[in-house]
Design a protein around this motif. Structure first.
Motif, PDB file in Angstrom:
ATOM      1  N   VAL A  77     -20.007 -57.686  52.459  1.00 52.54           N
ATOM      2  CA  VAL A  77     -21.241 -57.925  53.207  1.00 52.54           C
ATOM      3  C   VAL A  77     -22.025 -59.041  52.524  1.00 52.54           C
ATOM      4  O   VAL A  77     -22.288 -58.978  51.318  1.00 52.54           O
ATOM      5  CB  VAL A  77     -22.098 -56.648  53.297  1.00 52.54           C
ATOM      6  CG1 VAL A  77     -23.405 -56.936  54.042  1.00 52.54           C
ATOM      7  CG2 VAL A  77     -21.318 -55.529  53.986  1.00 52.54           C
ATOM      8  N   PHE A  78     -22.361 -60.054  53.302  1.00 50.83           N
ATOM      9  CA  PHE A  78     -23.126 -61.189  52.798  1.00 50.83           C
ATOM     10  C   PHE A  78     -24.455 -61.252  53.535  1.00 50.83           C
ATOM     11  O   PHE A  78     -24.484 -61.289  54.776  1.00 50.83           O
ATOM     12  CB  PHE A  78     -22.358 -62.496  53.012  1.00 50.83           C
ATOM     13  CG  PHE A  78     -21.022 -62.545  52.311  1.00 50.83           C
ATOM     14  CD1 PHE A  78     -20.925 -62.994  51.006  1.00 50.83           C
ATOM     15  CD2 PHE A  78     -19.879 -62.116  52.962  1.00 50.83           C
ATOM     16  CE1 PHE A  78     -19.699 -63.015  50.355  1.00 50.83           C
ATOM     17  CE2 PHE A  78     -18.642 -62.141  52.320  1.00 50.83           C
ATOM     18  CZ  PHE A  78     -18.557 -62.591  51.014  1.00 50.83           C
ATOM     19  N   GLY A  79     -25.536 -61.249  52.794  1.00 52.05           N
ATOM     20  CA  GLY A  79     -26.853 -61.312  53.405  1.00 52.05           C
ATOM     21  C   GLY A  79     -27.700 -62.398  52.790  1.00 52.05           C
ATOM     22  O   GLY A  79     -27.502 -62.784  51.633  1.00 52.05           O
ATOM     23  N   ASP A  97     -20.983 -68.632  66.524  1.00 50.36           N
ATOM     24  CA  ASP A  97     -21.848 -68.067  65.489  1.00 50.36           C
ATOM     25  C   ASP A  97     -21.563 -68.768  64.167  1.00 50.36           C
ATOM     26  O   ASP A  97     -20.431 -68.725  63.676  1.00 50.36           O
ATOM     27  CB  ASP A  97     -21.572 -66.569  65.364  1.00 50.36           C
ATOM     28  CG  ASP A  97     -22.567 -65.853  64.479  1.00 50.36           C
ATOM     29  OD1 ASP A  97     -23.188 -66.512  63.616  1.00 50.36           O
ATOM     30  OD2 ASP A  97     -22.718 -64.632  64.639  1.00 50.36           O
ATOM     31  N   PRO A  98     -22.549 -69.420  63.557  1.00 45.34           N
ATOM     32  CA  PRO A  98     -22.294 -70.100  62.285  1.00 45.34           C
ATOM     33  C   PRO A  98     -21.840 -69.153  61.192  1.00 45.34           C
ATOM     34  O   PRO A  98     -21.123 -69.547  60.281  1.00 45.34           O
ATOM     35  CB  PRO A  98     -23.644 -70.736  61.939  1.00 45.34           C
ATOM     36  CG  PRO A  98     -24.652 -69.926  62.693  1.00 45.34           C
ATOM     37  CD  PRO A  98     -23.962 -69.534  63.963  1.00 45.34           C
ATOM     38  N   ASN A  99     -22.250 -67.888  61.274  1.00 44.92           N
ATOM     39  CA  ASN A  99     -21.779 -66.911  60.298  1.00 44.92           C
ATOM     40  C   ASN A  99     -20.275 -66.719  60.407  1.00 44.92           C
ATOM     41  O   ASN A  99     -19.586 -66.538  59.403  1.00 44.92           O
ATOM     42  CB  ASN A  99     -22.478 -65.567  60.502  1.00 44.92           C
ATOM     43  CG  ASN A  99     -23.794 -65.491  59.761  1.00 44.92           C
ATOM     44  OD1 ASN A  99     -24.036 -66.241  58.833  1.00 44.92           O
ATOM     45  ND2 ASN A  99     -24.663 -64.582  60.183  1.00 44.92           N
ATOM     46  N   ASP A 100     -19.750 -66.739  61.619  1.00 43.67           N
ATOM     47  CA  ASP A 100     -18.323 -66.549  61.802  1.00 43.67           C
ATOM     48  C   ASP A 100     -17.541 -67.777  61.373  1.00 43.67           C
ATOM     49  O   ASP A 100     -16.403 -67.680  60.910  1.00 43.67           O
ATOM     50  CB  ASP A 100     -18.006 -66.229  63.263  1.00 43.67           C
ATOM     51  CG  ASP A 100     -16.576 -65.750  63.444  1.00 43.67           C
ATOM     52  OD1 ASP A 100     -16.091 -65.027  62.563  1.00 43.67           O
ATOM     53  OD2 ASP A 100     -15.947 -66.105  64.454  1.00 43.67           O
ATOM     54  N   GLU A 101     -18.151 -68.954  61.507  1.00 50.83           N
ATOM     55  CA  GLU A 101     -17.453 -70.179  61.169  1.00 50.83           C
ATOM     56  C   GLU A 101     -17.426 -70.428  59.670  1.00 50.83           C
ATOM     57  O   GLU A 101     -16.711 -71.292  59.187  1.00 50.83           O
ATOM     58  CB  GLU A 101     -18.094 -71.366  61.890  1.00 50.83           C
ATOM     59  CG  GLU A 101     -17.883 -71.302  63.400  1.00 50.83           C
ATOM     60  CD  GLU A 101     -18.402 -72.522  64.112  1.00 50.83           C
ATOM     61  OE1 GLU A 101     -18.672 -73.530  63.439  1.00 50.83           O
ATOM     62  OE2 GLU A 101     -18.531 -72.477  65.335  1.00 50.83           O
ATOM     63  N   SER A 108     -22.305 -59.512  62.678  1.00 45.92           N
ATOM     64  CA  SER A 108     -23.357 -60.322  62.054  1.00 45.92           C
ATOM     65  C   SER A 108     -24.634 -60.215  62.871  1.00 45.92           C
ATOM     66  O   SER A 108     -24.610 -59.799  64.036  1.00 45.92           O
ATOM     67  CB  SER A 108     -22.933 -61.800  61.946  1.00 45.92           C
ATOM     68  OG  SER A 108     -22.919 -62.416  63.223  1.00 45.92           O
ATOM     69  N   PHE A 109     -25.743 -60.579  62.259  1.00 39.29           N
ATOM     70  CA  PHE A 109     -27.003 -60.667  63.000  1.00 39.29           C
ATOM     71  C   PHE A 109     -27.886 -61.747  62.378  1.00 39.29           C
ATOM     72  O   PHE A 109     -27.717 -62.134  61.220  1.00 39.29           O
ATOM     73  CB  PHE A 109     -27.738 -59.318  63.053  1.00 39.29           C
ATOM     74  CG  PHE A 109     -28.144 -58.742  61.717  1.00 39.29           C
ATOM     75  CD1 PHE A 109     -29.163 -59.298  60.963  1.00 39.29           C
ATOM     76  CD2 PHE A 109     -27.516 -57.608  61.221  1.00 39.29           C
ATOM     77  CE1 PHE A 109     -29.555 -58.757  59.735  1.00 39.29           C
ATOM     78  CE2 PHE A 109     -27.885 -57.052  60.006  1.00 39.29           C
ATOM     79  CZ  PHE A 109     -28.906 -57.632  59.265  1.00 39.29           C
ATOM     80  N   ILE A 141     -39.639 -65.659  58.154  1.00 40.26           N
ATOM     81  CA  ILE A 141     -38.620 -65.085  57.280  1.00 40.26           C
ATOM     82  C   ILE A 141     -37.337 -65.002  58.087  1.00 40.26           C
ATOM     83  O   ILE A 141     -37.281 -64.342  59.131  1.00 40.26           O
ATOM     84  CB  ILE A 141     -39.003 -63.669  56.793  1.00 40.26           C
ATOM     85  CG1 ILE A 141     -40.292 -63.697  55.975  1.00 40.26           C
ATOM     86  CG2 ILE A 141     -37.855 -63.062  55.983  1.00 40.26           C
ATOM     87  CD1 ILE A 141     -40.166 -64.362  54.631  1.00 40.26           C
ATOM     88  N   TYR A 142     -36.316 -65.696  57.625  1.00 37.72           N
ATOM     89  CA  TYR A 142     -35.008 -65.642  58.277  1.00 37.72           C
ATOM     90  C   TYR A 142     -34.151 -64.630  57.531  1.00 37.72           C
ATOM     91  O   TYR A 142     -33.962 -64.737  56.317  1.00 37.72           O
ATOM     92  CB  TYR A 142     -34.360 -67.022  58.254  1.00 37.72           C
ATOM     93  CG  TYR A 142     -32.940 -67.063  58.767  1.00 37.72           C
ATOM     94  CD1 TYR A 142     -32.623 -66.561  60.021  1.00 37.72           C
ATOM     95  CD2 TYR A 142     -31.921 -67.619  57.999  1.00 37.72           C
ATOM     96  CE1 TYR A 142     -31.320 -66.596  60.499  1.00 37.72           C
ATOM     97  CE2 TYR A 142     -30.614 -67.665  58.468  1.00 37.72           C
ATOM     98  CZ  TYR A 142     -30.322 -67.163  59.722  1.00 37.72           C
ATOM     99  OH  TYR A 142     -29.025 -67.196  60.182  1.00 37.72           O
ATOM    100  N   PHE A 143     -33.660 -63.621  58.260  1.00 43.33           N
ATOM    101  CA  PHE A 143     -32.868 -62.542  57.669  1.00 43.33           C
ATOM    102  C   PHE A 143     -31.536 -62.488  58.416  1.00 43.33           C
ATOM    103  O   PHE A 143     -31.489 -62.177  59.603  1.00 43.33           O
ATOM    104  CB  PHE A 143     -33.619 -61.217  57.823  1.00 43.33           C
ATOM    105  CG  PHE A 143     -33.119 -60.090  56.948  1.00 43.33           C
ATOM    106  CD1 PHE A 143     -31.765 -59.846  56.765  1.00 43.33           C
ATOM    107  CD2 PHE A 143     -34.033 -59.248  56.309  1.00 43.33           C
ATOM    108  CE1 PHE A 143     -31.312 -58.804  55.967  1.00 43.33           C
ATOM    109  CE2 PHE A 143     -33.593 -58.196  55.502  1.00 43.33           C
ATOM    110  CZ  PHE A 143     -32.228 -57.978  55.329  1.00 43.33           C
ATOM    111  N   THR A 144     -30.459 -62.799  57.728  1.00 45.54           N
ATOM    112  CA  THR A 144     -29.146 -62.769  58.359  1.00 45.54           C
ATOM    113  C   THR A 144     -28.167 -62.005  57.472  1.00 45.54           C
ATOM    114  O   THR A 144     -28.269 -62.037  56.243  1.00 45.54           O
ATOM    115  CB  THR A 144     -28.613 -64.192  58.615  1.00 45.54           C
ATOM    116  OG1 THR A 144     -27.345 -64.128  59.278  1.00 45.54           O
ATOM    117  CG2 THR A 144     -28.452 -64.983  57.320  1.00 45.54           C
TER     118      THR A 144
END
Length: 248
Positions: free
Chosen positions: A25-27, A167-171, A179-180, A193-196
């Motif tokens: 998990v990457f946050g 989704d940039p998270n997937d790339e 992801s969110f 606040i950006y929370f991903t």
């Protein structure tokens, strides 16, 4: 958008990066001031030309007023300055957080205004708890630290919902299971606040932060529309920093 230095960020981000038997998990939690830099200024003009019926570009080639008013938007009618400003801030935040991507063609309908801060907080907590990470909430107390940066009770929350293949998270290495992307936006404080977070299959190798990529991104064709149109940005305006722009 200007990244805000905050001593507590390192502890928050450390707590929301962990490994489970099922996935890694990457946050990331990133605070930004709604202060425009050089690239933001260009983005703002682009959005104004696209959505403001009174802009010079639209005066010379006027669009159908109803076509702008009828755009699906979680921010309100796109012919209103406040709606365009919110879209500008969210896209600017994505550009700042993913500097190798260009989100300038992202459409309003790829965002959603969430019903309340509490619902989003509970959803994120549930994700952490379901992956065995109660420590981030109960010991590190990430929400108390975030609340020191931005008054959560006085904030709106928006989510970014790109197409699955955009989704940039997937790339970022592929293999993303979920992801969110959430944006906590306080208009009075002019902060976001950006929370991903993303969960990546344990069988997928993940590049360490700071490693250079090979420059290959999916959906980089300039003829594509919507959120899939993301080009690697040039650094032409990187050294120019503007003051606050009057976007009222």
């Amino acid at each position: 958008m200007k990244f805000l230095e905050y001593a507590g960020i390192e502890a928050i981000n450390s707590a929301i990066n962990f490994e489970t038997p099922e996935c890694k998990v990457f946050g990331r939690v990133e605070p930004y001031s709604c202060k425009a830099a050089g690239a933001d200024k260009k983005l703002f003009k682009q959005l104004e030309n696209k959505y403001d019926p009174t802009s010079n570009a639209n005066i010379l080639s006027p669009p159908d007023d109803d076509s702008i008013r009828n755009i699906i938007s979680p921010f309100g009618p796109m012919d209103q300055p406040a709606s365009r400003k919110t879209l500008f801030y969210l896209i600017g935040t994505l550009n700042a957080s993913f500097p190798d991507y260009d989100f300038s063609d992202t459409k309003p309908e790829h965002f959603r205004k969430e019903p309340s801060v509490g619902i989003v907080v509970n959803s994120i907590n549930a994700t952490l708890f379901n992956h065995g990470n109660e420590r981030a909430v109960k010991e590190v107390r990430i929400w108390e630290s975030i609340d020191q940066l931005i008054d959560l009770e006085d904030s709106d929350v928006y989510s970014f919902n790109p197409d699955t293949d955009s989704d940039p998270n997937d790339e970022e290495g592929g293999g993303t299971l979920w992801s969110f992307h959430y944006f906590f936006y306080n208009r009075k404080q002019k902060r976001i606040i950006y929370f991903t977070m993303r969960g990546v299959s344990n069988g997928v190798p993940v590049e360490e932060d700071g490693e250079e990529d090979d420059g290959n991104f999916s959906n980089t064709d300039d003829d594509q529309d919507g959120v899939g149109h993301r080009r690697k940005r040039s650094n032409v305006d990187d050294d120019f920093v503007a003051g606050d722009m009057d976007m009222s």
